[in-house]
Design an enzyme around this catalytic site. Structure first.
Site, short mmCIF file in Angstrom:
data_model
loop_
_atom_site.label_atom_id
_atom_site.label_comp_id
_atom_site.label_asym_id
_atom_site.label_seq_id
_atom_site.Cartn_x
_atom_site.Cartn_y
_atom_site.Cartn_z
N GLU A 1 0.19 -8.30 -18.15
CA GLU A 1 0.14 -7.54 -16.98
C GLU A 1 -0.94 -6.17 -17.57
O GLU A 1 -1.68 -6.03 -16.69
CB GLU A 1 1.66 -6.66 -17.10
CG GLU A 1 2.47 -7.36 -16.30
CD GLU A 1 3.39 -6.21 -15.67
OE1 GLU A 1 3.38 -5.83 -14.68
OE2 GLU A 1 4.63 -6.37 -16.47
N LYS B 1 3.10 -1.31 -7.98
CA LYS B 1 4.42 -1.22 -8.55
C LYS B 1 5.63 -1.93 -7.65
O LYS B 1 6.24 -2.46 -8.44
CB LYS B 1 4.70 0.29 -8.49
CG LYS B 1 6.06 0.53 -9.17
CD LYS B 1 5.96 0.28 -10.72
CE LYS B 1 7.44 0.33 -11.42
NZ LYS B 1 7.56 -0.13 -12.63
N ARG C 1 1.35 2.04 -5.96
CA ARG C 1 1.54 1.04 -4.97
C ARG C 1 0.57 0.27 -4.70
O ARG C 1 0.45 -0.77 -3.90
CB ARG C 1 2.29 1.94 -3.59
CG ARG C 1 3.40 2.46 -3.78
CD ARG C 1 3.71 3.18 -2.47
NE ARG C 1 4.06 2.09 -1.61
CZ ARG C 1 5.36 1.51 -1.44
NH1 ARG C 1 6.55 1.98 -2.36
NH2 ARG C 1 5.87 0.51 -0.76
N CYS D 1 0.79 -1.23 0.17
CA CYS D 1 -0.04 0.07 0.10
C CYS D 1 0.82 1.30 0.03
O CYS D 1 2.21 1.20 0.07
CB CYS D 1 -0.84 -0.14 1.29
SG CYS D 1 -1.73 -1.57 1.71
N LYS E 1 4.65 -8.36 -20.43
CA LYS E 1 4.00 -7.07 -20.46
C LYS E 1 2.75 -7.10 -21.18
O LYS E 1 1.78 -6.28 -20.56
CB LYS E 1 4.78 -6.16 -21.59
CG LYS E 1 6.34 -5.81 -21.02
CD LYS E 1 6.41 -4.70 -19.95
CE LYS E 1 6.11 -5.19 -18.45
NZ LYS E 1 7.42 -5.58 -17.92
N GLU F 1 9.61 -11.59 -21.38
CA GLU F 1 9.30 -10.37 -20.75
C GLU F 1 8.41 -9.50 -21.86
O GLU F 1 7.22 -8.95 -21.32
CB GLU F 1 10.61 -9.19 -20.99
CG GLU F 1 10.30 -7.89 -20.72
CD GLU F 1 9.95 -7.59 -19.33
OE1 GLU F 1 9.25 -6.53 -18.96
OE2 GLU F 1 9.86 -8.47 -18.42
N HIS G 1 8.24 -29.50 -28.24
CA HIS G 1 8.18 -30.50 -26.92
C HIS G 1 6.49 -30.21 -26.36
O HIS G 1 6.69 -30.70 -25.23
CB HIS G 1 9.25 -30.33 -26.24
CG HIS G 1 10.83 -30.39 -26.65
ND1 HIS G 1 11.33 -32.04 -27.22
CD2 HIS G 1 11.67 -29.58 -26.95
CE1 HIS G 1 12.17 -31.65 -27.82
NE2 HIS G 1 12.49 -30.33 -27.87
N TRP H 1 -3.72 -1.89 -1.48
CA TRP H 1 -3.79 -3.26 -2.43
C TRP H 1 -4.11 -4.17 -1.38
O TRP H 1 -3.23 -4.55 -0.37
CB TRP H 1 -2.30 -3.25 -2.89
CG TRP H 1 -2.20 -4.50 -3.84
CD1 TRP H 1 -2.38 -4.29 -5.24
CD2 TRP H 1 -2.13 -6.01 -3.69
NE1 TRP H 1 -2.37 -5.37 -5.78
CE2 TRP H 1 -2.04 -6.48 -5.03
CE3 TRP H 1 -1.86 -6.72 -2.69
CZ2 TRP H 1 -2.06 -7.60 -5.03
CZ3 TRP H 1 -1.70 -8.06 -2.81
CH2 TRP H 1 -1.82 -8.37 -4.07
N ASN I 1 1.12 -0.56 6.01
CA ASN I 1 1.56 -1.24 4.72
C ASN I 1 2.28 -2.60 5.09
O ASN I 1 3.27 -2.26 5.87
CB ASN I 1 2.44 -0.31 3.86
CG ASN I 1 3.18 -1.08 2.63
OD1 ASN I 1 2.62 -1.98 2.26
ND2 ASN I 1 4.57 -0.77 2.42
N GLY I 2 1.90 -3.71 4.69
CA GLY I 2 2.41 -4.87 5.06
C GLY I 2 1.36 -5.94 5.45
O GLY I 2 0.38 -5.87 5.29
C1 AGP Z 1 6.98 -5.80 -14.14
O1 AGP Z 1 6.31 -4.78 -15.12
C2 AGP Z 1 6.13 -6.22 -13.02
N1 AGP Z 1 5.76 -4.78 -12.39
C3 AGP Z 1 6.82 -6.85 -11.81
O2 AGP Z 1 6.91 -7.98 -12.39
C4 AGP Z 1 8.07 -6.32 -11.26
O3 AGP Z 1 9.06 -6.49 -12.01
C5 AGP Z 1 8.40 -7.49 -10.18
O4 AGP Z 1 7.38 -7.01 -9.10
C6 AGP Z 1 9.77 -7.03 -9.44
O5 AGP Z 1 9.88 -5.75 -9.05
P1 AGP Z 1 11.29 -5.08 -8.65
O6 AGP Z 1 12.08 -4.74 -9.85
O7 AGP Z 1 10.79 -3.44 -8.17
O8 AGP Z 1 11.80 -5.79 -7.60
#
Ligand code: AGP
Length: 609
Positions: free
Chosen positions: A489, A604, A27, A2, A486, A482, A505, A75, A101-102
């Site tokens: 996500e 994030k 966040r 959060c 993307k 990657e 395979h 979150w 947060n946590g």
């Molecule tokens: C990537 O687009 C995501 N936001 C997520 O997979 C991110 O890479 C992952 O949470 C790791 O975050 P960090 O690089 O801040 O540790």
């Protein structure tokens, strides 16, 4: 994960608080809340959904004579995003308001005990036990401060906390254990936040709390202590970025702004680190002696950073001949890995706050490994816990989907591999070859960005597909992972990255006109193999979008659409090759009406396990 924001002193008002959490919304953004101490009482407000264009003036939060306030964007971990579960949470009297947060792991047993003592709970959250605990301890402790500290000592889990007490409206009580807390120091105001972004509008002077520390903030200053009560002197640091860096700057989305910043961010990642005369790199944050004794590397990371780590493995093994493993943070911390002497653990994290990567660093230190951080956020926990490392200097990354941080991570891993390689026999000529190619990347990335409209047009033609495959080999295999990540996500389309030779395979069974395949084939060394894989896909009626080198007519002939990338050395192909994949995912998501900066269910930085 959060976002926490707090403000005490001159100018405290609902507007400042709302602005503060708007800057933390990446966040977590499923609900939010504010509490202000105005006119000798606490006034709270909680809402479900995005803060978005909320105007504080419309909020019935009083306004005149505010002394302090806290605000939170959520979150959800415990309890769905509802008004009752939104923060701040209060005690039975309504005199204590708290944001968190946590995750409090022992909240169940604490809740039962407090219930038995007559406390009434309004939410399903783990957080709500904390204000009730403080309320309970206030009955026996001499002060709120002592009750606050006492409550903290009963908590098991991770927290970043900010609390207010109606009888002390000129103070905010904060504490950190596992989740980030930054204090902002102003002349006649003191602030608290989960990261520096909302502080930069008020001050550049910050203090990072460490685990087991708490602070009491007043308008004219603060005091910091350990949970045991010992006073702590903290070093004031400067925030390295300015407000413009965290504004959209005319772009419709942070993600597009950050994709477009890559020519500059790639340059910043190697700026001042190339030593042409020696054909090597200078990495100020890592001492030579440590690098000279490295026998093997073990990369730990999550998500996009893990994909960068996979490419780091190829770079360190090919350029420096250093055996390298790559582990997900969560696997490393629980899999009891074999860490031999001479192992350098490299923690890659954009935010520097990802809980699983942080825990992997702590585990590595326990078993005696050297650790370095490859982080973007200056002063972040992973960077500070490693104590040594390389900042990628990509600038603030606000869009939840990581883009410019990925390419900057690859540049920094390339510099590390060249540096280690030059120590282990990589020739001056070979070193210079890589450094030259690195220095051409910003211009080449600009060329690719100029192709944005055409890539968007291609993307629109595939925006209704519900499944995608991304295939590649060697350095382009992690790039395929990657690209798929993307798309998943931000457009919520199911996409899978597959090592191209692995298609036969199993995954090749998915090939059909409904499942397009993005084929990454820009590396010189394995291009012919990729052409073979493209033929296999075409032979089964598969539709291909190819990302290949300029002038590759054969691949163009096999693909429905082709995106050319400028020529570079194979190990650096992903730095360029991923940019069209970022733009493709962005345009598909836009076409599907998705919120690309705040995709559903994501945040994030993942500061909980
Ligand atoms: C990537 O687009 C995501 N936001 C997520 O997979 C991110 O890479 C992952 O949470 C790791 O975050 P960090 O690089 O801040 O540790």
């Amino acid at each position: 994960m959060c976002g926490i924001f707090g403000y005490v002193g001159a100018g405290a008002n609902p507007e400042v608080l709302i602005e503060g959490i708007k800057r933390l919304e990446y966040r977590g953004y499923d609900s939010w809340g504010v509490c202000v101490a105005c006119d000798d009482q606490l006034t709270m407000l909680r809402r479900v959904g995005r803060i978005g264009g909320v105007d504080a003036a419309d909020l019935d939060l009083g306004g005149k004579g505010c002394l302090s306030g806290i605000a939170h964007t959520r979150w959800a971990t415990h309890g769905a995003p509802t008004e009752a579960n939104a923060h701040p949470h209060a005690d039975c009297t309504g005199k204590i308001a708290l944001i968190h947060n946590g995750i409090i792991e022992n909240y169940g047993s604490l809740r039962e005990k407090l219930r038995a003592q007559g406390h009434r709970f309004r939410s399903e959250t783990d957080t709500e036990v904390i204000p009730h605990l403080i309320e309970e301890l206030l009955k026996s402790e001499p002060s709120f401060d002592a009750a606050f500290q006492g409550a903290l000592r009963l908590l098991v889990g991770a927290y970043g906390i900010a609390a207010m007490w109606a009888e002390d409206p000129g103070a905010i009580y904060v504490a950190r254990h596992g989740s980030p807390i930054v204090l902002g120091l102003g002349k006649d105001r003191t602030l608290v936040a989960s990261d520096p972004a909302p502080l930069v509008a008020h001050t550049r002077e910050v203090i990072y709390l460490d685990d087991g520390e708490l602070a009491i903030l007043h308008c004219d200053g603060f005091e910091t202590r350990t949970l045991e009560g010992a006073s702590v002197n903290k070093r004031v640091q400067q925030i390295a970025f300015g407000l413009p860096d965290i504004e959209r700057g005319g772009f419709p989305h942070f993600m597009l702004k950050e994709i477009s910043e890559q020519p500059e961010s790639i340059h910043n990642a190697y700026r001042g680190r190339i030593v042409r005369a020696e054909g090597t790199a200078k990495l100020g944050g890592v001492d030579e002696a440590l690098l000279r004794k490295v026998q093997r590397c073990h990369i730990v990371a999550c998500g996009t950073s893990w994909n960068a780590g996979l490419i780091g493995k190829y770079l360190l093994e090919n350029l420096a001949r250093v055996p390298t493993q790559v582990s997900y943070g969560a696997e490393f911390r629980y899999s009891h890995p074999v860490i031999e002497a001479g192992t350098l653990v490299i923690a890659i994290s954009q935010s520097g706050e990802t809980a699983d990567t942080l825990a992997a660093v702590r585990e590595a230190k326990i078993v005696g490994a050297d650790t370095i951080g490859v982080c973007n956020v200056v002063g972040s926990t992973i960077a500070r816990e490693c104590g040594k490392g390389i900042y990628i200097h990509a600038g603030p990354e606000i869009g939840v989907a990581s883009t410019k941080a990925f390419t900057s991570q690859l540049v920094v891993l390339s510099l590390l591999a060249v540096h280690l390689g030059r120590m282990r026999g990589l020739s001056l000529r070979a070193g210079l070859l890589y450094l030259d190619a690195l220095e051409r990347l910003p211009e080449q990335a600009s060329q690719l960005l100029a192709d944005r409209e055409r890539i968007a047009e291609i993307a629109r033609q595939y925006a209704r597909c519900e499944n995608f495959l991304y295939v590649g080999r060697l350095y382009e295999y992690p790039a395929a992972l990657e690209g798929a990540l993307k798309l998943k996500e931000i457009s919520y389309i199911h996409a899978e990255g597959v090592q191209a030779a692995e298609m036969k395979h199993g995954p090749i069974a998915l090939i059909s006109p409904e499942v397009p395949t993005v084929v990454l084939a820009a590396q010189e060394e394995i291009r012919d193999k990729m052409v073979g894989n493209a033929h296999e896909i075409r032979a089964r009626g598969g539709r291909i979008i190819a990302v290949t080198q300029e002038g590759d007519r054969e691949m163009e002939g096999l693909a429905e659409h082709t995106i050319h990338i400028p020529k570079t050395l194979d190990p650096l192909v992903p730095v360029l090759g991923v940019i069209p994949l970022q733009l493709f995912a962005y345009s598909v998501a836009i076409e599907r009406g998705c919120d690309v900066d705040k995709p559903r269910n994501l945040a994030k930085s993942v500061t909980v396990e």
